[in-house]
Write an enzyme that holds these catalytic residues in place. Structure first.
Site, PDB file in Angstrom:
ATOM      1  N   LYS A  13      73.923  18.664  35.693  1.00  0.00           N
ATOM      2  CA  LYS A  13      73.788  19.214  34.340  1.00  0.00           C
ATOM      3  C   LYS A  13      75.332  19.958  33.959  1.00  0.00           C
ATOM      4  O   LYS A  13      75.892  19.723  33.021  1.00  0.00           O
ATOM      5  CB  LYS A  13      72.713  20.213  34.214  1.00  0.00           C
ATOM      6  CG  LYS A  13      71.367  19.671  34.316  1.00  0.00           C
ATOM      7  CD  LYS A  13      70.283  20.382  34.021  1.00  0.00           C
ATOM      8  CE  LYS A  13      70.395  21.929  34.890  1.00  0.00           C
ATOM      9  NZ  LYS A  13      70.165  21.700  36.327  1.00  0.00           N
ATOM     10  N   ARG A  88      63.598  26.282  30.556  1.00  0.00           N
ATOM     11  CA  ARG A  88      62.998  25.955  31.983  1.00  0.00           C
ATOM     12  C   ARG A  88      61.647  26.171  31.986  1.00  0.00           C
ATOM     13  O   ARG A  88      61.070  25.968  33.104  1.00  0.00           O
ATOM     14  CB  ARG A  88      63.762  26.860  32.982  1.00  0.00           C
ATOM     15  CG  ARG A  88      64.750  26.332  33.930  1.00  0.00           C
ATOM     16  CD  ARG A  88      65.430  27.309  34.827  1.00  0.00           C
ATOM     17  NE  ARG A  88      66.221  27.063  35.860  1.00  0.00           N
ATOM     18  CZ  ARG A  88      67.551  27.004  36.019  1.00  0.00           C
ATOM     19  NH1 ARG A  88      68.142  27.343  34.916  1.00  0.00           N
ATOM     20  NH2 ARG A  88      68.043  26.370  37.225  1.00  0.00           N
ATOM     21  N   ARG A 127      77.771  22.212  47.795  1.00  0.00           N
ATOM     22  CA  ARG A 127      78.256  22.741  46.529  1.00  0.00           C
ATOM     23  C   ARG A 127      79.235  23.893  46.694  1.00  0.00           C
ATOM     24  O   ARG A 127      78.669  25.051  47.528  1.00  0.00           O
ATOM     25  CB  ARG A 127      77.380  22.852  45.433  1.00  0.00           C
ATOM     26  CG  ARG A 127      78.101  23.611  44.212  1.00  0.00           C
ATOM     27  CD  ARG A 127      77.086  23.552  43.060  1.00  0.00           C
ATOM     28  NE  ARG A 127      75.952  24.198  43.022  1.00  0.00           N
ATOM     29  CZ  ARG A 127      74.868  24.332  42.135  1.00  0.00           C
ATOM     30  NH1 ARG A 127      74.952  23.100  41.051  1.00  0.00           N
ATOM     31  NH2 ARG A 127      73.810  24.909  42.187  1.00  0.00           N
ATOM     32  N   ARG A 162      77.545  29.501  46.187  1.00  0.00           N
ATOM     33  CA  ARG A 162      76.458  30.410  45.468  1.00  0.00           C
ATOM     34  C   ARG A 162      75.350  30.853  46.484  1.00  0.00           C
ATOM     35  O   ARG A 162      74.982  30.143  47.056  1.00  0.00           O
ATOM     36  CB  ARG A 162      75.983  29.460  44.298  1.00  0.00           C
ATOM     37  CG  ARG A 162      76.702  29.417  43.125  1.00  0.00           C
ATOM     38  CD  ARG A 162      76.411  28.287  42.215  1.00  0.00           C
ATOM     39  NE  ARG A 162      74.911  28.485  41.812  1.00  0.00           N
ATOM     40  CZ  ARG A 162      74.396  27.866  40.837  1.00  0.00           C
ATOM     41  NH1 ARG A 162      74.862  26.916  40.208  1.00  0.00           N
ATOM     42  NH2 ARG A 162      72.907  28.066  40.768  1.00  0.00           N
ATOM     43  N   ARG A 173      63.921  26.667  44.868  1.00  0.00           N
ATOM     44  CA  ARG A 173      64.531  26.295  43.308  1.00  0.00           C
ATOM     45  C   ARG A 173      63.848  24.857  43.059  1.00  0.00           C
ATOM     46  O   ARG A 173      63.384  24.684  42.011  1.00  0.00           O
ATOM     47  CB  ARG A 173      65.726  26.267  43.553  1.00  0.00           C
ATOM     48  CG  ARG A 173      66.577  27.765  43.409  1.00  0.00           C
ATOM     49  CD  ARG A 173      67.899  27.852  43.619  1.00  0.00           C
ATOM     50  NE  ARG A 173      68.745  27.202  42.646  1.00  0.00           N
ATOM     51  CZ  ARG A 173      69.902  26.539  42.694  1.00  0.00           C
ATOM     52  NH1 ARG A 173      70.395  26.263  44.164  1.00  0.00           N
ATOM     53  NH2 ARG A 173      70.658  26.137  41.846  1.00  0.00           N
TER      54      ARG A 173
HETATM   55  P1  AMP Z   1      71.328  27.535  37.343  1.00  0.00           P
HETATM   56  O1  AMP Z   1      72.755  27.801  37.489  1.00  0.00           O
HETATM   57  O2  AMP Z   1      71.316  26.858  36.025  1.00  0.00           O
HETATM   58  O3  AMP Z   1      70.629  26.764  38.412  1.00  0.00           O
HETATM   59  O4  AMP Z   1      70.526  29.038  37.471  1.00  0.00           O
HETATM   60  C1  AMP Z   1      70.550  29.749  38.588  1.00  0.00           C
HETATM   61  C2  AMP Z   1      69.613  30.849  38.280  1.00  0.00           C
HETATM   62  O5  AMP Z   1      69.444  31.469  37.378  1.00  0.00           O
HETATM   63  C3  AMP Z   1      68.096  30.138  38.320  1.00  0.00           C
HETATM   64  O6  AMP Z   1      67.572  29.796  39.713  1.00  0.00           O
HETATM   65  C4  AMP Z   1      67.160  31.192  37.684  1.00  0.00           C
HETATM   66  O7  AMP Z   1      67.104  32.358  38.696  1.00  0.00           O
HETATM   67  C5  AMP Z   1      68.236  31.827  36.859  1.00  0.00           C
HETATM   68  N1  AMP Z   1      68.125  30.994  35.394  1.00  0.00           N
HETATM   69  C6  AMP Z   1      68.910  30.268  34.791  1.00  0.00           C
HETATM   70  N2  AMP Z   1      68.375  30.060  33.569  1.00  0.00           N
HETATM   71  C7  AMP Z   1      67.059  30.310  33.497  1.00  0.00           C
HETATM   72  C8  AMP Z   1      66.154  30.264  32.487  1.00  0.00           C
HETATM   73  N3  AMP Z   1      66.251  29.385  31.419  1.00  0.00           N
HETATM   74  N4  AMP Z   1      65.024  30.872  32.880  1.00  0.00           N
HETATM   75  C9  AMP Z   1      64.836  31.547  34.113  1.00  0.00           C
HETATM   76  N5  AMP Z   1      65.575  31.773  34.959  1.00  0.00           N
HETATM   77  C10 AMP Z   1      66.882  31.065  34.842  1.00  0.00           C
END
Ligand code: AMP
Length: 221
Positions: A13, A88, A127, A162, A173
């Site tokens: 994404k 999400r 990554r 990360r 996740r």
């Molecule tokens: P990402 O970089 O999109 O994979 O997001 C990293 C982390 O941020 C996720 O594993 C969640 O802990 C938190 N996070 C990001 N977006 C959301 C969301 N829309 N709702 C809840 N937690 C989020």
């Protein structure tokens, strides 16, 4: 153009959003990036978010909705946006719909990035991000030596993983995605917004698939 990129962690994404912002001139709104910036800044939000993110869990809907409301009010989001990592949960999707309908700016499309489970795992464990410019590499599929680190922009790139890309957290996740986010696939299909994208293969080929799905949608407006 107002779109959501939906897909499991590691489905590309963020990478594809970067490529689409150039093509469409709208910002990428990544809730993960907003939260990582808050963690780096040590703000109250960042302090709360860090442990939850490191555990691979989701932040609560109220917090996420207030972050997204504030972000979508900014001037650069007035002509559209590419949402990456939001919504999400079903509640987030419902509230986003209410918010956008209230300003007469509904979503144009939701692109579902489809990648098989094994490829996802490899993408996530491999990554690495450049500390200086945030460019993302993959030790298996696009190692830092090819193309050159940061395409020459960072003289001495320092790559990091990360914290939530540690193997145990990745598993969590992916489980959280299956339980809480995957129901959005049917939700958006029922709203007539879903476009399925085969998100494997050459980056540019995937971008092209996304662009042709978007062009089709924009013509239908
Ligand atoms: P990402 O970089 O999109 O994979 O997001 C990293 C982390 O941020 C996720 O594993 C969640 O802990 C938190 N996070 C990001 N977006 C959301 C969301 N829309 N709702 C809840 N937690 C989020």
């Amino acid at each position: 153009m107002r779109i959501v990129l939906l897909g499991a962690p590691g489905s590309g994404k963020g990478t594809q959003a970067q490529r689409l912002i150039e093509a469409y001139g709208v910002p990428q709104v990544s809730t993960g990036d907003l939260l990582r910036a808050a963690v780096a800044a040590g703000s109250p939000l960042g302090l709360k978010a860090k442990a939850i993110m490191d555990a691979g869990k989701l932040l609560d809907d109220e917090t996420m909705l207030s972050i997204i409301r504030e972000r979508l009010e900014k001037p650069d989001a007035q002509n559209g946006f590419i949402l990456d990592g939001f919504p999400r949960t079903l509640r987030q999707a419902d509230e986003l719909g209410v918010l956008l309908n209230a300003i007469g700016q509904p979503l144009d499309a939701v692109l579902l990035m489809e990648v098989d489970q094994q490829a996802l795992f490899q993408r996530l464990t491999g990554r690495r991000t450049c500390k200086t410019c945030d460019r993302v590499f993959n030790v298996y599929t696009s190692p830092p030596s090819s193309p050159p680190p940061c395409q020459g922009r960072c003289a001495t790139p320092e790559l990091f993983q990360r914290p939530d890309d540690a193997e145990a957290t990745i598993k969590k996740r992916l489980d959280v995605y299956a339980e809480q986010t995957a129901p959005l696939i049917d939700y958006y299909a029922n709203h007539g917004l879903l476009e399925r994208i085969v998100a494997e293969g050459e980056l540019s080929v995937v971008t092209e698939r996304m662009r042709s799905a978007l062009e089709k949608r924009l013509k239908q407006r």
